[in-house]
Scaffold this motif. Structure first.
Motif, mmCIF file in Angstrom:
data_model
loop_
_atom_site.group_PDB
_atom_site.id
_atom_site.type_symbol
_atom_site.label_atom_id
_atom_site.label_comp_id
_atom_site.label_asym_id
_atom_site.label_seq_id
_atom_site.Cartn_x
_atom_site.Cartn_y
_atom_site.Cartn_z
ATOM 1 N N THR A 1 -52.295 128.734 -104.239
ATOM 2 C CA THR A 1 -53.092 128.046 -103.212
ATOM 3 C C THR A 1 -53.960 129.043 -102.454
ATOM 4 O OG1 THR A 1 -51.442 126.313 -103.002
ATOM 5 C CG2 THR A 1 -52.927 126.570 -101.144
ATOM 6 N N ALA A 2 -53.395 130.226 -102.143
ATOM 7 C CA ALA A 2 -54.169 131.253 -101.420
ATOM 8 C C ALA A 2 -55.386 131.668 -102.244
ATOM 9 C CB ALA A 2 -53.283 132.456 -101.118
ATOM 10 N N LYS A 3 -55.217 131.796 -103.574
ATOM 11 C CA LYS A 3 -56.348 132.196 -104.439
ATOM 12 C C LYS A 3 -57.423 131.117 -104.444
ATOM 13 C CE LYS A 3 -54.338 135.573 -107.557
ATOM 14 N NZ LYS A 3 -53.661 135.824 -108.812
ATOM 15 N N ILE B 1 -60.422 140.588 -96.215
ATOM 16 C CA ILE B 1 -59.223 139.728 -96.313
ATOM 17 C C ILE B 1 -59.617 138.290 -96.027
ATOM 18 C CG2 ILE B 1 -56.923 139.272 -95.389
ATOM 19 C CD1 ILE B 1 -56.716 142.263 -94.757
ATOM 20 N N ARG B 2 -59.284 137.405 -96.970
ATOM 21 C CA ARG B 2 -59.725 136.001 -96.858
ATOM 22 C C ARG B 2 -58.595 135.052 -96.530
ATOM 23 N NH1 ARG B 2 -64.281 134.442 -100.524
ATOM 24 N NH2 ARG B 2 -65.762 136.123 -100.269
ATOM 25 N N VAL B 3 -57.363 135.433 -96.854
ATOM 26 C CA VAL B 3 -56.204 134.571 -96.588
ATOM 27 C C VAL B 3 -55.033 135.476 -96.215
ATOM 28 C CG1 VAL B 3 -54.642 132.815 -97.549
ATOM 29 C CG2 VAL B 3 -56.985 132.928 -98.366
ATOM 30 N N PRO C 1 -57.557 131.454 -93.022
ATOM 31 C CA PRO C 1 -56.374 130.600 -93.216
ATOM 32 C C PRO C 1 -55.076 131.425 -93.352
ATOM 33 C CG PRO C 1 -58.179 129.885 -94.617
ATOM 34 C CD PRO C 1 -58.588 131.213 -94.046
ATOM 35 N N VAL C 2 -54.014 130.898 -92.768
ATOM 36 C CA VAL C 2 -52.704 131.570 -92.812
ATOM 37 C C VAL C 2 -51.669 130.587 -93.368
ATOM 38 C CG1 VAL C 2 -50.957 132.812 -91.501
ATOM 39 C CG2 VAL C 2 -53.327 132.844 -90.702
ATOM 40 N N ILE C 3 -50.949 131.012 -94.405
ATOM 41 C CA ILE C 3 -49.918 130.157 -95.009
ATOM 42 C C ILE C 3 -48.545 130.775 -94.725
ATOM 43 C CG2 ILE C 3 -49.097 129.045 -97.129
ATOM 44 C CD1 ILE C 3 -51.825 129.709 -98.407
ATOM 45 N N ALA C 4 -47.607 129.963 -94.237
ATOM 46 C CA ALA C 4 -46.228 130.434 -94.081
ATOM 47 C C ALA C 4 -45.468 130.104 -95.363
ATOM 48 C CB ALA C 4 -45.567 129.754 -92.892
ATOM 49 N N VAL D 1 -52.071 144.202 -99.228
ATOM 50 C CA VAL D 1 -53.328 143.486 -99.449
ATOM 51 C C VAL D 1 -53.677 143.599 -100.925
ATOM 52 C CG1 VAL D 1 -55.765 143.288 -98.840
ATOM 53 C CG2 VAL D 1 -54.138 144.084 -97.123
ATOM 54 N N LYS D 2 -53.942 142.432 -101.560
ATOM 55 C CA LYS D 2 -54.298 142.416 -102.972
ATOM 56 C C LYS D 2 -55.329 141.320 -103.213
ATOM 57 C CE LYS D 2 -52.134 142.263 -107.468
ATOM 58 N NZ LYS D 2 -51.071 141.649 -108.232
ATOM 59 N N GLU D 3 -56.435 141.688 -103.793
ATOM 60 C CA GLU D 3 -57.495 140.732 -104.142
ATOM 61 C C GLU D 3 -57.853 139.799 -102.974
ATOM 62 O OE1 GLU D 3 -56.275 138.713 -107.715
ATOM 63 O OE2 GLU D 3 -55.694 140.601 -108.637
ATOM 64 N N GLY D 4 -58.036 140.397 -101.795
ATOM 65 C CA GLY D 4 -58.477 139.619 -100.636
ATOM 66 C C GLY D 4 -57.386 138.793 -99.977
ATOM 67 N N ILE D 5 -56.139 138.916 -100.473
ATOM 68 C CA ILE D 5 -55.030 138.150 -99.875
ATOM 69 C C ILE D 5 -54.036 139.135 -99.247
ATOM 70 C CG2 ILE D 5 -53.110 136.566 -100.352
ATOM 71 C CD1 ILE D 5 -54.846 135.519 -102.725
ATOM 72 N N ALA D 6 -53.837 139.019 -97.941
ATOM 73 C CA ALA D 6 -52.882 139.902 -97.257
ATOM 74 C C ALA D 6 -51.542 139.186 -97.146
ATOM 75 C CB ALA D 6 -53.392 140.244 -95.864
ATOM 76 N N THR D 7 -50.467 139.950 -97.272
ATOM 77 C CA THR D 7 -49.122 139.391 -97.069
ATOM 78 C C THR D 7 -48.396 140.242 -96.030
ATOM 79 O OG1 THR D 7 -49.064 138.688 -99.373
ATOM 80 C CG2 THR D 7 -46.960 138.723 -98.217
#
Ligand code: COA
Length: 263
Positions: free
Chosen positions: A195-197, A49-51, A99-102, A10-16
């Motif tokens: 795009t996630a940002k 977590i936002r994305v 939102p979830v991006i593949a 998790v980094k800056e609200g974006i989880a991978t």
């Protein structure tokens, strides 16, 4: 939480979530599926977590499907339980409120293609290959592939892909509406993160309302869907982000959305 088959960052609200069994092209066994499910619960519970981004370890594969070895031990009941577990998990992924991006960085086959289709949208690397090759193994897709693929690319195209089991390259997947964008392999994660940002900079409540309106509306007729949109639209006004969005426009500045889900 520590996992054996996936890596969660998790980094800056974006989880991978990175599927991490590159020696078998990130194929999914039961342990990997359980870990994925637990990671989704963890992410769901974390308001910061936002994305979410999903990708695969290595340069060759996103997910090459279910671990084929396990099918040797299956009987009818076990197959039913496995497919039911997949149904619950794909629904959990599709209904995750953020939102979830593949980020499909190679093979997205069988269960891997089904995971990607349960995400909100797909960016693919030039070397990515998509397909539902289950028919070649004497089975059919069991994690929603026979349902989500026709909804994404149309019934005829889905039938051809499922009946032949053939793989299609990223550009063809984009042309038929399965992937939104094709990037070079080196560029894929940068483009996905960009795009996630952009998405993460929007209001939490409005993002969730938009996803909910689109997802729920796809399952009903247009009139009912538009009525659902009214409730989702009104929900946005529970957040101070609405005022911030309007003020920022009038003051000619970028909005700074800070709304919390607890308001
Ligand atoms: N389940 C279990 N193991 C898998 C796997 C899967 N779904 N997909 C790949 N692997 C393993 C291979 O058995 C191989 O293991 P090994 O090195 O011990 O022999 C390793 O991953 C590398 O795969 P390999 O087949 O050698 O790579 P390739 O580049 O020649 O081919 C694929 C890549 C993806 C085309 C091929 O592996 C494939 O068709 N996989 C199965 C895809 C599938 O049918 N998925 C749906 C399952 S329901």
């Amino acid at each position: 939480m520590e996992y054996n088959n996936i890596v969660v960052q998790v980094k800056e609200g974006i989880a991978t979530i990175t599927f991490n069994r590159p020696e078998i092209l990130n194929a999914l066994n039961e342990e990997a599926l359980k870990e994925f499910s637990n990671a989704l619960d963890e992410i769901h519970a974390n308001e910061d977590i936002r994305v979410l981004i999903l990708t695969g370890a290595g340069e060759k594969s996103f997910i090459a499907g279910a671990d084929i070895k396990q099918f040797l031990t299956f009987n009818t009941l076990k197959a039913k339980l496995f497919s039911e577990m997949g149904r619950v998990l794909m629904n959990k992924l599709q209904e995750l409120p953020i939102p979830v991006i593949a980020a499909v960085n190679g093979f997205a086959l069988g269960g891997g293609c089904e995971v990607a289709m349960a995400c909100d949208f797909i960016y693919a690397s030039e070397n990515a290959m998509f397909g539902l090759p289950e028919i070649t193994l004497g089975i059919i897709p069991g994690f929603g592939g026979t349902q989500r693929l026709p909804r994404l690319v149309g019934v005829s195209m889905a039938k051809e892909l499922i009946f032949t089991g053939k793989m299609i390259p990223a550009q063809e997947a984009k042309n038929m509406g399965l992937a939104n964008k094709v990037c070079s392999q080196e560029q894929l994660m940068d483009d996905v993160i960009k795009t996630a940002k952009t998405i993460a900079s929007k209001g939490k409540v409005s993002l969730r309302a938009a996803k909910q309106a689109i997802n729920n509306g796809m399952n009903v007729d247009l009139t009912t869907g538009c009525r659902m949109e009214i409730d989702a639209f009104a929900l946005c006004f529970t957040s101070p982000d609405v005022k911030e969005g309007a003020l920022a426009f009038l003051e000619k500045r970028t909005p700074d959305f800070k709304g919390s889900l607890k308001e």
